[in-house]
Scaffold this active site. Structure first.
Site, PDB file in Angstrom:
ATOM      1  N   ASP A  87       0.828  -1.194   0.000  1.00 11.35           N
ATOM      2  CA  ASP A  87       0.000   0.000   0.000  1.00 11.35           C
ATOM      3  C   ASP A  87       0.872   1.258   0.000  1.00 11.35           C
ATOM      4  O   ASP A  87       1.894   1.308   0.678  1.00 11.35           O
ATOM      5  CB  ASP A  87      -0.913  -0.017   1.229  1.00 11.35           C
ATOM      6  CG  ASP A  87      -1.962   1.058   1.183  1.00 11.35           C
ATOM      7  OD1 ASP A  87      -2.645   1.179   0.151  1.00 11.35           O
ATOM      8  OD2 ASP A  87      -2.117   1.779   2.185  1.00 11.35           O
ATOM      9  N   GLU A 116       0.848  -0.569  -5.035  1.00 10.72           N
ATOM     10  CA  GLU A 116      -0.317   0.321  -5.074  1.00 10.72           C
ATOM     11  C   GLU A 116       0.226   1.696  -5.451  1.00 10.72           C
ATOM     12  O   GLU A 116       0.698   2.459  -4.608  1.00 10.72           O
ATOM     13  CB  GLU A 116      -1.018   0.329  -3.713  1.00 10.72           C
ATOM     14  CG  GLU A 116      -2.318   1.142  -3.689  1.00 10.72           C
ATOM     15  CD  GLU A 116      -2.095   2.598  -3.360  1.00 10.72           C
ATOM     16  OE1 GLU A 116      -2.252   3.436  -4.289  1.00 10.72           O
ATOM     17  OE2 GLU A 116      -1.764   2.917  -2.213  1.00 10.72           O
ATOM     18  N   ASP A 151     -11.496   1.603  -1.350  1.00  9.88           N
ATOM     19  CA  ASP A 151     -11.629   3.027  -1.054  1.00  9.88           C
ATOM     20  C   ASP A 151     -12.579   3.745  -2.013  1.00  9.88           C
ATOM     21  O   ASP A 151     -12.797   4.949  -1.858  1.00  9.88           O
ATOM     22  CB  ASP A 151     -10.260   3.709  -1.135  1.00  9.88           C
ATOM     23  CG  ASP A 151      -9.396   3.447   0.080  1.00  9.88           C
ATOM     24  OD1 ASP A 151      -9.957   3.233   1.176  1.00  9.88           O
ATOM     25  OD2 ASP A 151      -8.159   3.448  -0.053  1.00  9.88           O
TER      26      ASP A 151
END
Length: 487
Positions: A285, A332, A385
């Site tokens: 991430d 990511e 998200d």
């Protein structure tokens, strides 16, 4: 430097598709989903449907608001996911969280069974590098009721004599935590084994930063930008972007990469090693933070007045590969991505991410449009998200909907099915679809809205929907687009 001539990980050389579903979203009688029979049935559903990856969010304990990206330990498992019916001599309600007395009974059962006790002690020995500090941190925090940086100085600053006294005083809660982590590990690895038997790869998620109030920071203060009292001096976040005009202020401490480098990045290598015990692939991430991360002075009201600070670059991934061998890591790489970030990702042989919900707000050069994809890509119609595809589509003006249908070349294409097929048909080596989108759910099923702190992380799927007729609906498309061999 990582050998630029080396091949990519074999997991990225074959076209596959998977589903994003966090275990907390499983149906069941408890307060959140559990790692019990439903989880094993889910693996069977994936195998029958033709999807060959299962992606989750981080499995670590979430914060008080339910976010697994703000955890008290990046090494521990979320104890509330444990299926109580899988514990020895369990006599309680399957829907209930375990009480201290119930955990004490489990501890007693483990200690009374010779083989089980040996397995437990082996687990504790192999995981001692994080488990000992985590169990002690949990016990002291339960007693103090405050973040670690507000503890009495001898405990805050880890004076050896006071830590020894705390271990003696809190021996029972420490043992409960150790046994709970043993059973989390045992139950998740049982799922991992079943997934392997069914040809399913497990895809994890590793946040770059860690929570200030965590066992990780308390036990390794020297790795983070903190003052003598343990307070953060610089905090992590992101500048203003698609999600927030003021940026995002994460209130997580920045790393001292110089100290980590001097120690051979051992702490980060341990993180990857631990995740590889649970997963076949790992999403990193906020990958761009390894090239440069947004640092904001502690106490700032928002993330606008931050600055970019250099990350470790390729040196970190070289250290990981040198120690652990080639790893199946996914970057990511959303948000403000510079040529330097792209170069780092390519040098580390990682696929990036492309999200279709970001593709239709500019022109033909938009990198999220499928015609701009490269094969080393993981395609997502939307992530945890984002709004669900159905919610996102319904909120678009008719003109934007018309543009998207035009891109598809089919004015009558149904939505969101057309966007799902677009992702499956793309050249991306992996396509990940949120279960909410496969079920056609609206935004009541959204997992998270960045920049907000309420009504997140709580969605649970209905059992009838989980095992409904969608299971084989997408199999022909998986075959058609080369993500599954024909029957």
């Amino acid at each position: 430097m990582i050998d630029q001539s080396s091949s990519t990980h074999p997991f990225f050389s074959e076209r596959r598709a998977g589903i994003l579903l966090h275990p907390s979203s499983f149906p069941g009688p408890g307060p959140i989903g559990r790692l019990g029979s439903i989880a094993h049935q889910w693996v069977d559903v994936l195998a029958a449907s033709g999807f060959r990856l299962w992606q989750t969010l981080p499995l670590c304990p979430p914060d008080s608001l339910g976010s697994p990206y703000q955890s008290c330990s990046v090494f521990a498992g979320h104890e509330r996911l444990i299926d109580p019916t899988g514990l020895p001599d369990w006599q309680g309600e399957a829907a209930a969280d375990l009480t201290a007395d119930q955990w004490d009974a489990v501890v007693g059962s483990v200690m009374a069974d010779g083989d089980l006790r040996w397995q437990f002690e082996t687990f504790c020995a192999t995981q001692a590098y994080w488990l000992d500090d985590f169990a002690l941190y949990q016990a002291i925090k339960a007693e103090q009721g405050t973040p670690w940086h507000a503890w009495p100085v001898p405990l805050r600053d880890r004076h050896p004599e006071q830590l020894d006294e705390a271990r003696l005083a809190h021996s029972r809660p420490i043992e409960r935590t150790r046994v709970a982590q043993f059973y989390f590990d045992r139950q998740w690895k049982s799922i991992h084994e079943r997934a392997g038997e069914k040809g399913i790869l497990l895809f994890g998620d590793l946040p770059i930063f860690v929570a200030h109030d965590s066992a990780d920071v308390w036990a390794h203060r020297e790795l983070f930008h903190l003052d003598e009292a343990g307070q953060m001096t610089r905090v992590a976040g992101v500048p203003p972007d698609y999600f927030s005009a003021e940026g995002q202020l994460w209130n997580m401490p920045h790393y001292r990469w110089d100290v980590l480098a001097a120690r051979g990045y051992r702490w980060w290598i341990d993180r990857i090693r631990r995740q590889r015990e649970w997963f076949d692939l790992i999403r990193i991430d906020h990958f761009r933070g390894f090239e440069a991360a947004w640092a904001v002075p502690a106490g700032a009201p928002n993330a606008v007045e931050g600055a970019w600070e250099p990350g470790p670059g390729l040196a970190l991934f070289h250290a990981i590969e040198t120690t652990l061998g080639p790893q199946a890591l996914v970057a990511e790489d959303l948000g403000l991505i510079t040529p330097e970030v792209d170069a780092l990702r390519l040098a580390a042989h990682m696929p990036g991410m492309r999200v279709l919900q970001f593709a239709f707000d500019s022109d033909a050069e938009n990198p999220y449009l499928p015609h701009n994809f490269e094969p080393m890509t993981v395609a997502y119609p939307g992530t945890h998200d984002n709004p669900t595809l159905t919610g996102w589509w319904r909120a678009l003006p008719e003109s934007r909907q018309a543009d998207i249908r035009g891109y598809l070349g089919c004015e009558s294409a149904s939505m969101p099915e057309g966007l799902i097929r677009m992702a499956l048909a793309s050249v991306a080596c992996l396509t990940i679809l949120a279960l909410q989108d496969l079920l056609g759910l609206d935004d009541e099923a959204r997992m998270n809205t960045p920049g907000t702190v309420t009504a997140n992380w709580s969605w649970r799927v209905d059992e009838d929907a989980l095992f409904g007729d969608w299971q084989r609906r997408w199999r022909p498309d998986l075959i058609r687009y080369g993500r599954l061999a024909a029957d």
